[in-house]
Scaffold this motif. Structure first.
Motif, short mmCIF file in Angstrom:
data_model
loop_
_atom_site.label_atom_id
_atom_site.label_comp_id
_atom_site.label_asym_id
_atom_site.label_seq_id
_atom_site.Cartn_x
_atom_site.Cartn_y
_atom_site.Cartn_z
N GLN A 51 -57.02 52.87 -26.94
CA GLN A 51 -57.54 51.56 -26.53
C GLN A 51 -57.64 50.60 -27.73
OE1 GLN A 51 -61.62 51.49 -25.25
NE2 GLN A 51 -61.17 50.14 -23.52
N HIS A 52 -57.95 51.17 -28.89
CA HIS A 52 -58.11 50.35 -30.11
C HIS A 52 -56.77 50.01 -30.76
CE1 HIS A 52 -57.50 54.43 -31.42
NE2 HIS A 52 -57.18 53.98 -32.62
N GLN A 53 -55.71 50.57 -30.21
CA GLN A 53 -54.41 50.45 -30.90
C GLN A 53 -53.34 49.92 -29.97
OE1 GLN A 53 -53.24 54.17 -32.72
NE2 GLN A 53 -51.78 53.12 -34.05
N ILE A 54 -53.75 49.15 -28.98
CA ILE A 54 -52.76 48.59 -28.06
C ILE A 54 -53.18 47.17 -27.68
CG2 ILE A 54 -53.84 49.56 -25.96
CD1 ILE A 54 -50.84 50.10 -25.03
N ILE A 55 -52.22 46.28 -27.64
CA ILE A 55 -52.47 44.87 -27.28
C ILE A 55 -51.45 44.48 -26.21
CG2 ILE A 55 -52.56 42.48 -28.14
CD1 ILE A 55 -53.06 43.75 -30.96
N ASN A 71 -58.16 47.31 -19.62
CA ASN A 71 -59.30 47.41 -20.52
C ASN A 71 -58.80 47.61 -21.95
OD1 ASN A 71 -61.81 47.68 -21.60
ND2 ASN A 71 -62.55 49.14 -20.07
N CYS A 72 -58.22 46.57 -22.49
CA CYS A 72 -57.77 46.56 -23.88
C CYS A 72 -57.60 45.09 -24.25
CB CYS A 72 -56.45 47.31 -24.03
SG CYS A 72 -55.08 46.62 -23.10
N ASP A 73 -57.38 44.80 -25.53
CA ASP A 73 -57.21 43.40 -25.93
C ASP A 73 -55.95 42.84 -25.30
OD1 ASP A 73 -59.51 43.45 -27.34
OD2 ASP A 73 -58.61 43.30 -29.33
N MET A 74 -56.08 41.60 -24.80
CA MET A 74 -54.97 40.99 -24.04
C MET A 74 -54.78 39.53 -24.44
SD MET A 74 -53.72 43.15 -21.65
CE MET A 74 -52.98 42.10 -20.40
N MET A 93 -48.91 43.22 -36.50
CA MET A 93 -49.72 44.40 -36.20
C MET A 93 -48.79 45.59 -35.94
SD MET A 93 -52.79 42.89 -36.10
CE MET A 93 -53.98 43.80 -35.14
N HIS A 96 -49.77 48.89 -34.06
CA HIS A 96 -50.25 48.85 -32.69
C HIS A 96 -49.10 48.95 -31.70
CE1 HIS A 96 -53.92 47.58 -34.59
NE2 HIS A 96 -54.53 47.34 -33.45
N THR B 197 -57.36 39.43 -31.05
CA THR B 197 -56.85 40.66 -30.42
C THR B 197 -56.33 41.59 -31.51
OG1 THR B 197 -54.70 39.61 -30.11
CG2 THR B 197 -56.19 39.55 -28.24
N GLY B 199 -57.08 44.99 -31.28
CA GLY B 199 -57.28 46.33 -30.72
C GLY B 199 -58.75 46.51 -30.40
N LYS B 200 -59.05 46.90 -29.15
CA LYS B 200 -60.44 46.95 -28.71
C LYS B 200 -61.17 48.17 -29.30
CE LYS B 200 -63.50 47.49 -24.80
NZ LYS B 200 -64.25 48.47 -25.60
N MET B 201 -62.12 47.91 -30.18
CA MET B 201 -62.92 48.99 -30.75
C MET B 201 -64.08 49.27 -29.80
SD MET B 201 -61.09 49.41 -33.41
CE MET B 201 -61.94 50.51 -34.54
N MET B 206 -63.68 43.74 -24.68
CA MET B 206 -62.28 43.41 -24.93
C MET B 206 -62.14 41.93 -25.25
SD MET B 206 -60.42 43.57 -21.18
CE MET B 206 -59.02 42.52 -21.52
N ASN B 207 -61.22 41.63 -26.15
CA ASN B 207 -60.94 40.24 -26.50
C ASN B 207 -59.73 39.76 -25.71
OD1 ASN B 207 -63.04 40.04 -28.27
ND2 ASN B 207 -61.81 40.42 -30.10
N THR B 208 -59.91 38.64 -25.03
CA THR B 208 -58.81 38.05 -24.26
C THR B 208 -58.55 36.65 -24.79
OG1 THR B 208 -59.53 39.26 -22.31
CG2 THR B 208 -58.05 37.41 -21.95
#
Lengths: 258, 353
Positions: A51-55, A71-74, A93, A96, B197, B199-201, B206-208
């Motif tokens: 989750q911390h390593q995917i965008i 549920n991850c950065d988007m 990055m 990632h 963004t 990576g979600k720690m 989550m950052n959008t």
């Protein structure tokens, strides 16, 4: 060792976990396979613990609200520009995994240049291409992937190849590029195919994390609302027409620019 | 003493970006800007910094979006027709509040126009350019030295306000060679990238990064939020230079390349005993309204001087609510200003007012 949970004093093996999606109701229409794609992708993210390593990137179209579910950065992208955003992200990055979720209007029409060039450069991104042969979000207009004779709101007499050409087979184009390392066509019309799709996503995520080149997964999908069919009818049309024109399977399993 | 280099304006701009700690450049060739891209193509890959020659300006600006939204220091550069192509992305970036530096080395337009210098993109730069209610911070260098100095400033401002910053240059400034020194004491200000963004720690949500607010109430709220930010920028970031304004009877207003020619005109006019001065905006958004208003109490009239048919003149008139006469002198289509004509025009104005 299998994970276990205890319920009512009894221990059970965990055989399947609900993907850790956000707690939002999906906006996808009844019978649409779009949500299946996001669920499977989130399952892969959860199982790999990345989750911390995917965008992710979700551009205009039905895919755009993916950031309400994943549920991850988007990042949200303009229509057609997902692969350009993904390129920008991956270049700064490189550790990632980076994915796009794009419909056929987005990827095969307005964003074709961005898509082909990202594949040709061999960007180590995952392109998840939801091809349902129609513009879903804008109300069911003809797409570059619409089948010959298919009736849409902008081809009321059916797609006439003499006017609009034949449906674009993007997977067949990008498999020719040295930059792609994995090109496959999958579906999610039954449990067996959904499991195969998940395997494909797993492979693509590995490719992206290990910078092996572009992974292109075409999910041959449906659009009950755009096709003006009930969910059940849409499955029948999907299998009888879509899967015939867009046959499933791997088109390429190795590649990338060495 | 810092070392002095003889460089083209375009090269100085790229070198300054490298020294300012750029993390990625995404561009597309177009005259008269291509040396920026070429300079980066030589140095960034060698330094292991992200560099992509994109398939179009449309892609380049969207690569900037993607990389900038990861909290990285990124930029693109182009010239007028290319900047038109980028406008969709610029609007998205402004709404999503992604810091980045944009460069427009202006050439004559409209259309394919000419590759000669122009200032015809003023409206596009300061009035929006793309769709929706947004603003760019617009810096206007007038020398090769400032082409370098304003790059550091542009990055810092873009990160301070999470806003795209445009360096509005032109073909002459990009192509001319002058001596330039690079800052030796530059320190990148602290930058909070917790919104990015990356990576979600587990310790954060989550950052959008998005410019989509489908509910009108949310979109309105977003707009008010942006406007509040723009107000703070207007209050704090106006920059200008004054030249002989203390006793001026006619006030010239000119930015960028024009301001250099106008400075020469001021000197010639003063030798002839004509009292003229120059207000030179170094930021055209935010526009130096207050100082223009202040000197409107003193000068008889303003002469807005641009390499266009008259765009900035509208902002000058607005700044003073049309209280004193404002006239325009300009050249367009890639033709550069003439000091003789400026002085001729000034004499006419002194007779008139």
């Amino acid at each position: 060792m299998a994970e276990t949970i205890t319920k009512n004093g009894q221990e059970f093996d965990v055989v399947w976990k609900k993907p850790n999606l956000q707690k939002n109701d999906m906006h996808y229409c009844p019978g649409c396979a779009h949500g299946t794609l996001e669920k499977l992708l989130q399952e892969v993210i959860d199982e790999k613990g990345i989750q911390h390593q995917i965008i992710g990137v979700s551009p205009v179209g039905c895919a755009v609200f993916a950031y309400d579910y994943m549920n991850c950065d988007m990042q949200e992208a303009a229509h057609g520009r997902a692969c350009a955003l993904a390129t920008g992200i991956k270049r700064v990055m490189p550790e990632h995994a980076v994915f796009t979720i794009q419909g056929d209007g987005d990827l095969a029409s307005i964003g074709l240049a961005e898509t082909l060039h990202a594949c040709n450069r061999g960007e180590s991104i995952i392109i998840l291409f939801y091809n349902n042969a129609i513009y879903g979000m804008t109300g069911g207009q003809m797409a570059p992937t619409t089948l010959p004779g298919q009736i849409t709101s902008s081809s009321p007499d059916g797609r006439d190849p003499k006017l609009s050409g034949m449906p674009l087979k993007v997977a067949n184009i990008v498999k020719e590029f040295d930059g792609t390392c994995y090109v496959t066509r999958q579906a999610a019309n039954n449990a067996v195919n959904a499991r195969k799709l998940k395997k494909a996503i797993e492979k693509a995520v590995d490719n992206s994390l290990n910078n092996r080149g572009t992974s292109f997964i075409e999910l041959v999908g449906n659009c009950p609302s755009g096709w003006k069919l009930t969910p059940v009818e849409s499955y029948k049309w999907w299998e009888e027409n879509m899967l015939k024109y867009y046959p499933l399977g791997d088109l390429k399993t190795e590649g990338g620019i060495k | 003493m810092a070392e002095k280099y003889l460089m083209k304006g375009n090269e100085a701009l790229a070198e300054a970006a490298i020294r300012a700690g750029i993390d990625g450049y995404f561009g597309y060739p177009i005259t008269p800007q291509s040396e920026v891209l070429e300079y980066f193509s030589k140095w960034l890959p060698r330094k292991g910094i992200a560099y992509v020659q994109a398939e179009s300006e449309v892609s380049a600006i969207n690569m900037v979006y993607g990389a900038g939204a990861c909290g990285k220091r990124v930029m693109t550069s182009t010239s007028s027709p290319g900047f038109s192509l980028m406008q969709e992305g610029v609007s998205y970036i402004a709404c999503a509040q992604i810091p980045c530096v944009l460069v427009n080395v202006q050439r004559g337009g409209p259309g394919l126009g000419t590759i000669q210098p122009s200032q015809g993109d003023y409206f596009q730069a300061v009035k929006g350019g793309g769709h929706g209610d947004y603003r760019l911070i617009v810096l206007t260098p007038n020398s090769v030295q400032e082409q370098a100095d304003m790059v550091y400033k542009a990055f810092d401002l873009s990160e301070k306000y999470l806003n795209p910053v445009l360096i509005l240059s032109d073909g002459a400034l990009g192509q001319m060679m002058e001596t330039v020194e690079f800052k030796e004491d530059y320190v990148r200000p602290e930058f909070d990238d917790s919104w990015a963004t990356t990576g979600k720690m587990t310790n954060r949500g989550m950052n959008t990064i998005t410019s989509l607010y489908i509910k009108p109430e949310d979109m309105e709220k977003k707009n008010f939020e942006l406007q509040a930010k723009y107000k703070i920028i207007e209050e704090n970031e106006v920059d200008y230079e004054l030249c002989h304004m203390d006793d001026a009877e006619i006030g010239y207003i000119a930015y960028g390349l024009s301001s250099r020619i106008v400075k020469k005109a001021v000197d010639i006019a003063r030798e002839q005993g004509i009292k003229v001065g120059l207000i030179r905006p170094k930021t055209v958004w935010p526009f130096p309204k207050d100082v223009i208003k202040k000197y409107s109490e003193q000068v008889k009239a303003y002469l807005s001087i641009e390499m266009s048919v008259g765009q900035m003149i509208e902002d000058v008139k607005l700044a003073i609510d049309c209280k004193i006469p404002v006239e325009h002198y300009g050249k367009t289509g890639g033709i550069v200003l003439s000091t003789e004509e400026i002085i001729e025009k000034t004499k006419d104005m002194l007779n008139k007012y």
